[in-house]
Design an enzyme around this catalytic site. Structure first.
Site, PDB file in Angstrom:
ATOM      1  N   LYS A 114      16.154  -9.297  -2.382  1.00 12.46           N
ATOM      2  CA  LYS A 114      15.820  -8.103  -1.610  1.00 12.46           C
ATOM      3  C   LYS A 114      15.365  -8.585  -0.233  1.00 12.46           C
ATOM      4  O   LYS A 114      14.241  -9.053  -0.047  1.00 12.46           O
ATOM      5  CB  LYS A 114      14.734  -7.272  -2.275  1.00 12.46           C
ATOM      6  CG  LYS A 114      14.541  -5.947  -1.557  1.00 12.46           C
ATOM      7  CD  LYS A 114      13.737  -4.969  -2.360  1.00 12.46           C
ATOM      8  CE  LYS A 114      13.754  -3.580  -1.734  1.00 12.46           C
ATOM      9  NZ  LYS A 114      13.416  -3.530  -0.324  1.00 12.46           N
ATOM     10  N   GLU A 122       0.837  -1.198   0.000  1.00 10.35           N
ATOM     11  CA  GLU A 122       0.000   0.000   0.000  1.00 10.35           C
ATOM     12  C   GLU A 122       0.878   1.256   0.000  1.00 10.35           C
ATOM     13  O   GLU A 122       0.654   2.196  -0.746  1.00 10.35           O
ATOM     14  CB  GLU A 122      -0.877  -0.028   1.262  1.00 10.35           C
ATOM     15  CG  GLU A 122      -1.893   1.062   1.327  1.00 10.35           C
ATOM     16  CD  GLU A 122      -3.224   0.563   0.772  1.00 10.35           C
ATOM     17  OE1 GLU A 122      -4.244   1.043   1.224  1.00 10.35           O
ATOM     18  OE2 GLU A 122      -3.210  -0.312  -0.107  1.00 10.35           O
ATOM     19  N   TYR A 123       1.904   1.234   0.853  1.00 15.88           N
ATOM     20  CA  TYR A 123       2.830   2.354   0.935  1.00 15.88           C
ATOM     21  C   TYR A 123       3.494   2.571  -0.421  1.00 15.88           C
ATOM     22  O   TYR A 123       3.551   3.693  -0.937  1.00 15.88           O
ATOM     23  CB  TYR A 123       3.884   2.083   2.012  1.00 15.88           C
ATOM     24  CG  TYR A 123       4.919   3.187   2.121  1.00 15.88           C
ATOM     25  CD1 TYR A 123       6.079   3.146   1.359  1.00 15.88           C
ATOM     26  CD2 TYR A 123       4.726   4.269   2.970  1.00 15.88           C
ATOM     27  CE1 TYR A 123       7.017   4.154   1.431  1.00 15.88           C
ATOM     28  CE2 TYR A 123       5.651   5.280   3.052  1.00 15.88           C
ATOM     29  CZ  TYR A 123       6.801   5.228   2.284  1.00 15.88           C
ATOM     30  OH  TYR A 123       7.715   6.236   2.358  1.00 15.88           O
ATOM     31  N   LYS A 175      21.473  -4.778  -9.911  1.00 13.15           N
ATOM     32  CA  LYS A 175      22.476  -3.710  -9.835  1.00 13.15           C
ATOM     33  C   LYS A 175      23.400  -3.807 -11.041  1.00 13.15           C
ATOM     34  O   LYS A 175      23.850  -4.916 -11.372  1.00 13.15           O
ATOM     35  CB  LYS A 175      23.304  -3.840  -8.548  1.00 13.15           C
ATOM     36  CG  LYS A 175      22.482  -3.670  -7.284  1.00 13.15           C
ATOM     37  CD  LYS A 175      23.294  -3.967  -6.041  1.00 13.15           C
ATOM     38  CE  LYS A 175      22.394  -3.916  -4.807  1.00 13.15           C
ATOM     39  NZ  LYS A 175      23.058  -4.433  -3.604  1.00 13.15           N
TER      40      LYS A 175
HETATM   41  S1  IVH Z   1      21.134  -1.930  -2.118  1.00  8.90           S
HETATM   42  C1  IVH Z   1      21.688   2.423  -2.878  1.00  8.90           C
HETATM   43  N1  IVH Z   1      20.625  -4.488  -1.987  1.00  8.90           N
HETATM   44  O1  IVH Z   1      16.129  -2.355   0.471  1.00  8.90           O
HETATM   45  C2  IVH Z   1      20.968   1.159  -2.720  1.00  8.90           C
HETATM   46  N2  IVH Z   1      19.311  -3.021  -0.690  1.00  8.90           N
HETATM   47  O2  IVH Z   1      14.548  -0.081  -0.731  1.00  8.90           O
HETATM   48  C3  IVH Z   1      21.154   0.609  -1.396  1.00  8.90           C
HETATM   49  N3  IVH Z   1      17.635  -4.138   0.693  1.00  8.90           N
HETATM   50  O3  IVH Z   1      17.262   0.234   2.463  1.00  8.90           O
HETATM   51  C4  IVH Z   1      20.430  -0.618  -1.182  1.00  8.90           C
HETATM   52  N4  IVH Z   1      18.133  -6.180   0.090  1.00  8.90           N
HETATM   53  O4  IVH Z   1      17.562  -2.081   3.363  1.00  8.90           O
HETATM   54  C5  IVH Z   1      20.274  -3.268  -1.559  1.00  8.90           C
HETATM   55  N5  IVH Z   1      20.309  -6.782  -1.926  1.00  8.90           N
HETATM   56  C6  IVH Z   1      19.971  -5.568  -1.507  1.00  8.90           C
HETATM   57  C7  IVH Z   1      18.953  -5.353  -0.576  1.00  8.90           C
HETATM   58  C8  IVH Z   1      18.628  -4.050  -0.202  1.00  8.90           C
HETATM   59  C9  IVH Z   1      17.371  -5.429   0.852  1.00  8.90           C
HETATM   60  C10 IVH Z   1      16.922  -3.045   1.363  1.00  8.90           C
HETATM   61  C11 IVH Z   1      17.813  -2.033   1.995  1.00  8.90           C
HETATM   62  C12 IVH Z   1      17.385  -0.716   1.475  1.00  8.90           C
HETATM   63  C13 IVH Z   1      16.064  -1.021   0.866  1.00  8.90           C
HETATM   64  C14 IVH Z   1      15.869  -0.151  -0.335  1.00  8.90           C
END
Ligand code: IVH
Length: 686
Positions: free
Chosen positions: A112, A33-34, A287
């Site tokens: 993620k 939702e957010y 990435k």
């Molecule tokens: S990279 C500049 N890699 O997702 C990008 N983030 O919505 C930095 N997260 O605050 C994040 N898994 O807490 C990255 N494999 C992953 C991740 C990840 C979870 C979280 C992280 C971040 C949020 C971003």
């Protein structure tokens, strides 16, 4: 509503949720939702650039940290990721990158992780500081807490690292550990944690690091922040390899793929694996692998342009609450259950969801006829998360707990404080209970299932469906009736082939030979779990002595306080229960060994031990046996009567409580030393 009004409304809503989510760890709405609100705001701002302003939540990352921890200014901000939900959005991201790069684009693809972002600073290979994300620019200094995570290297392995750098990653709790945490909360009558992420957030933000140390927090590295000095490779995937070499956990599913097809195939693959992973994820992250190319794309205030989060649809669904019915448990506790218009969520069709108890219904203001959000996480029982108040029909009905048991008609009693102890987040919920006892068929069925369960009498093959039929057809009323069953009685039952009927009778026969502890546990006295049953057996040594013990005598047992003593007393003085016990014994249920221990000589005899966490070489069972053989007692919960808490890895709330009460905490080595000093106690004869 004009675009400008809508933008304003969205900003206010998002800011409010930011604060709830980031600063208070108490989300009012779910992530999906957010994300939807955020995406809508982004789209509107893109469409109407004149409405964009610097104070829009799209221009910053989160909310301010709470004041209790020291603040840490991140050397480079902890940004967020741009979210994508559709293949088209992923294609657009890929197109943007390929237009500026020669050849096929190579990506590092990752899970993620659904936890909390942290930044760890290393000075010449030594962990010097760790911080939460906070608002992305300023976080909270949680160094002492992070030091308690064994996943985080305090000193890097190998060599070749930059003189100073920040490692970025996620702190989370594995599902299995989360389940045990909640099982423990349940055991103690305390409130359960909502989900692993919330539990992790609570643990990481404990002001007392000793409390954090007892929580099963884990860490995964996924990148770096500021860097001073040489030592980094040219691609993100190599960087992750290097982080792993220095001692950081990196999620196993990380890999390198080419082009859009590679991204989408990875998304599909992880989607299939998702439910089998040991921890929660909410999508995958793409990435750009080539670190040198990052500069070409740069950042918005919110996210880097060279990375993208491809999110999974939340395992939540919206449906209608058709009715609320009541389930009656083994000890008569009434649980309200939502009857739902069937809805597909988390891979299954859900028609029922728990509403936990009356307090929860009031707190969420759930009414019959409401449109509700239902969540199903893994194997967890589906639950009603919240109501969509804007969809409430005018004729929605309030639900009140019944005054009488819906199954047997007995009076329902409410007890506010029967579980005593206060939970971490408040008092245990009030319990409404049917007072019918074993007169109530619902309680009878549950009691039979408990009696037959693996850790009680262990009657294999006596499951739900069978018990249901046995009770409904008045073939079995009490556990004693099970031992009177013959082939003829089972013949008429649905779905019970001759062979399984034979197996069941054999299993019933086999169960007659048991132990006193199992038998006591099987009786299902309220508040008498396995450990207490074992203690009662050990202390009294015979059933007769237990049955005639008064409350004062009962309270001499290590695990037994006034509440438990009263429950045992009540159960044992109830004539109906006495009769069932007599019938069981007459049918041949018996135990040979005495589980009572004579206090012997030595350091262990007569001492009360609690085992917690994973010991390095002994299982807890074996350690318990050794202690008991040496004349010691093993109990389940820590109290002032406890002499030693033997703590292993990931010891939890018991260790916490031992520290609070000043009980001696020893490790496996110290236990073995005590045992060495203790000759085995002479067993008491029956
Ligand atoms: S990279 C500049 N890699 O997702 C990008 N983030 O919505 C930095 N997260 O605050 C994040 N898994 O807490 C990255 N494999 C992953 C991740 C990840 C979870 C979280 C992280 C971040 C949020 C971003």
């Amino acid at each position: 509503m004009s675009a400008s009004d809508r933008v304003q409304a969205l900003r206010e809503a998002i800011e409010r949720h930011n604060i709830e989510y980031h600063a208070r760890n108490a989300p009012l709405i779910d992530d999906a939702e957010y994300d939807r609100l955020f995406a809508e705001l982004q789209a509107l701002e893109a469409e109407h650039p004149e409405l964009l302003s610097v104070d829009s939540p799209t221009q910053r990352v989160g909310a301010a940290p709470l004041p209790e921890f020291a603040r840490v200014l991140h050397e480079t901000p902890l940004l967020s990721l741009k979210n994508a939900f559709t293949d088209e959005e992923v294609a657009a991201f890929h197109r943007g990158l390929s237009e500026k790069l020669a050849g096929e684009v190579e990506y590092s693809v990752e899970l993620k992780l659904d936890g909390l972002a942290v930044s760890l600073s290393y000075e010449n290979g030594i962990f010097v500081r760790g911080a939460t994300r906070g608002d992305g620019t300023t976080g909270e200094d949680v160094t002492a807490n992070l030091r308690t995570l064994r996943d985080i290297p305090l000193r890097l392995r190998g060599g070749g690292w930059p003189a100073h750098f920040e490692v970025r990653g996620e702190v989370l709790i594995w599902r299995r550990d989360f389940e045990s945490m909640n099982a423990r909360q349940r055991e103690r009558g305390e409130k359960e944690f909502v989900n692993p992420r919330n539990a992790a957030a609570g643990a990481l933000r404990q002001l007392d690091p000793r409390v954090t140390a007892t929580r099963p927090l884990r860490f995964f590295a996924y990148g770096i922040g500021a860097v001073k000095g040489a030592g980094l490779p040219g691609t993100h995937s190599e960087l992750l390899g290097r982080l792993a070499g220095w001692g950081f956990p990196v999620a196993a599913q990380t890999r390198r793929v080419s082009g859009l097809a590679g991204l989408l195939a990875y998304y599909a693959e992880i989607g299939r694996q998702r439910s089998a992973l040991p921890y929660d994820i909410d999508g995958v992250v793409y990435k750009l692998d080539e670190l040198a190319a990052y500069e070409r794309f740069g950042f918005t205030a919110h996210h880097p342009r060279f990375a993208l989060a491809h999110k999974f649809a939340a395992e939540e669904a919206v449906t209608e609450l058709l009715d609320i019915s009541i389930q009656v448990g083994r000890t008569g506790a009434l649980t309200p259950v939502a009857r739902l218009k069937p809805v597909f969520v988390g891979g299954v069709t859900v028609i029922n969801a728990t509403l936990h108890n009356e307090d929860e219904i009031r707190r969420k203001d759930v009414r019959i006829g409401d449109t509700v959000v239902v969540r199903r996480a893994g194997d967890v029982i589906p639950e009603v998360v919240r109501v969509l108040p804007e969809k409430r029909p005018v004729d929605a009905r309030r639900f009140d707990m019944p005054q009488n048991c819906p199954v047997c008609g007995s009076i329902v009693v409410r007890s506010e404080d029967e579980k005593g102890e206060k939970g971490e987040k408040g008092v245990a919920a009030a319990v409404a209970r049917c007072s019918g006892g074993l007169y109530c068929p619902a309680q009878r069925k549950q009691a039979l299932l408990h009696f037959a369960s693996r850790r009680a009498m262990d009657i294999e093959g006596l499951g739900d469906k069978l018990v249901e039929q046995l009770v409904d057809n008045a073939i079995v009323r009490t556990p004693a009736d099970l031992y009177q069953l013959g082939v003829a009685a089972l013949a008429g039952l649905e779905r019970l082939a001759e062979k399984s009927a034979g197996n069941l009778l054999a299993a019933i026969e086999k169960s007659k030979q048991t132990t006193l502890a199992r038998f006591i546990y099987a009786l299902g006295m309220r508040n008498v779990g396995e450990a207490t049953a074992r203690e009662l057996a050990r202390h009294f040594g015979s059933l007769e002595r237990l049955l005639t013990a008064d409350e004062a005598q009962l309270q001499q047992v290590a695990d037994v306080g006034p509440t438990v003593a009263q429950c045992v007393r009540q159960f044992c003085s109830e004539p109906h229960n006495q009769m069932v016990i007599e019938q069981l014994r007459a049918a041949g249920v018996s135990w040979s060994e005495s589980e009572a221990a004579m206090p012997g000589a030595g350091a262990v005899a007569g001492k009360v031990f609690v085992l917690t966490g994973a010991l390095p070489s002994l299982t807890r069972d074996v350690a318990g046996q050794l202690i008991m053989t040496a004349g010691g007692k093993v109990t389940a919960s820590v109290s002032k009567k406890t002499d030693f808490v033997v703590a292993g890895a990931e010891a939890g709330s018991k260790l916490e409580k031992a520290l609070r009460l000043g009980v001696s905490v020893i490790d496996e080595g110290e236990l073995l030393a005590l045992l060495q000093a203790s000759p085995p106690a002479a067993p008491e004869s029956t």
